[in-house]
Design a protein around this motif. Sequence first.
Motif, PDB file in Angstrom:
ATOM      1  N   ASN A 141      43.370  45.085  33.634  1.00  0.00           N
ATOM      2  CA  ASN A 141      44.442  44.275  34.205  1.00  0.00           C
ATOM      3  C   ASN A 141      45.451  45.144  34.959  1.00  0.00           C
ATOM      4  N   ALA A 186      32.632  41.934  37.828  1.00  0.00           N
ATOM      5  CA  ALA A 186      33.608  42.277  36.791  1.00  0.00           C
ATOM      6  C   ALA A 186      33.360  41.485  35.506  1.00  0.00           C
ATOM      7  N   ALA A 187      32.852  40.267  35.639  1.00  0.00           N
ATOM      8  CA  ALA A 187      32.604  39.438  34.463  1.00  0.00           C
ATOM      9  C   ALA A 187      31.372  39.886  33.672  1.00  0.00           C
ATOM     10  N   GLU A 229      34.738  38.663  47.627  1.00  0.00           N
ATOM     11  CA  GLU A 229      35.639  38.550  46.478  1.00  0.00           C
ATOM     12  C   GLU A 229      34.949  37.863  45.295  1.00  0.00           C
ATOM     13  N   ILE A 230      34.170  36.825  45.565  1.00  0.00           N
ATOM     14  CA  ILE A 230      33.419  36.136  44.506  1.00  0.00           C
ATOM     15  C   ILE A 230      32.416  37.106  43.876  1.00  0.00           C
ATOM     16  N   ASP A 277      44.613  36.152  46.678  1.00  0.00           N
ATOM     17  CA  ASP A 277      43.170  36.052  46.856  1.00  0.00           C
ATOM     18  C   ASP A 277      42.858  35.567  48.269  1.00  0.00           C
ATOM     19  N   THR A 305      40.415  45.616  37.124  1.00  0.00           N
ATOM     20  CA  THR A 305      40.461  44.278  36.536  1.00  0.00           C
ATOM     21  C   THR A 305      40.205  44.324  35.046  1.00  0.00           C
ATOM     22  N   SER A 306      39.355  45.239  34.593  1.00  0.00           N
ATOM     23  CA  SER A 306      39.069  45.290  33.159  1.00  0.00           C
ATOM     24  C   SER A 306      40.285  45.741  32.363  1.00  0.00           C
ATOM     25  N   ASP A 317      34.182  39.418  41.560  1.00  0.00           N
ATOM     26  CA  ASP A 317      34.545  38.715  40.323  1.00  0.00           C
ATOM     27  C   ASP A 317      33.340  38.566  39.392  1.00  0.00           C
ATOM     28  N   PHE A 354      37.319  48.005  41.582  1.00  0.00           N
ATOM     29  CA  PHE A 354      37.653  46.629  41.204  1.00  0.00           C
ATOM     30  C   PHE A 354      37.432  46.409  39.713  1.00  0.00           C
ATOM     31  N   TYR A 355      36.283  46.870  39.203  1.00  0.00           N
ATOM     32  CA  TYR A 355      35.979  46.684  37.785  1.00  0.00           C
ATOM     33  C   TYR A 355      36.966  47.436  36.899  1.00  0.00           C
TER      34      TYR A 355
END
Length: 169
Positions: free
Chosen positions: A109, A74-75, A67-68, A126, A106-107, A71, A102-103
């Motif tokens: 939302n 994605a950042a 998960e990290i 999470d 999340t990008s 993240d 995921f990207y």
Amino acid sequence: KYIYGVKQDIKKQGLVFTKCLLSASNQFGCTQLKLHAESSLALNVDASSLAEMLLFADSHCCALLKEICLDVFAADPKSVMASQGWKLIAQSTDLLLELLEFYALTSKNLLHLIPNKDSDVIGTMDVASLRTMLDKAGLDLDGTKQTLVKRLDSHVNSVDKVKSSKSTS
């Protein structure tokens, strides 16, 4: 604490040692030691180490570490894709698809749109929150995020069934 009553700060031992410790604890079923090592590794994820850590997390069912990694990707996906390790991820279709999904979600939302047959609330938790809830229920804390979600959802459903059967009798 873990094997002979001594809890050492594994962060000082380095990444290679921590990975070996996690692998061994996974192999011998020392879940608490595995989770401790996993949390230590999670502190060291950055764009340059992400590929190696993601592959390691995926192969050892390390939900928090994975998960990290997601993240971090994605950042800053450009930095991750520019890293030397990206070639390793590019060879894994499953991991590429997971990163892309995921990207993309999340990008924009849109995480709430992921199809999930489990409870809506539990499915969006999470890994750390899932493990906290499972620990309070006295359930196993190890496994992929999907496994943790299913385990907690099953527990909640069984508790709800017991409560509803008591209220109807």
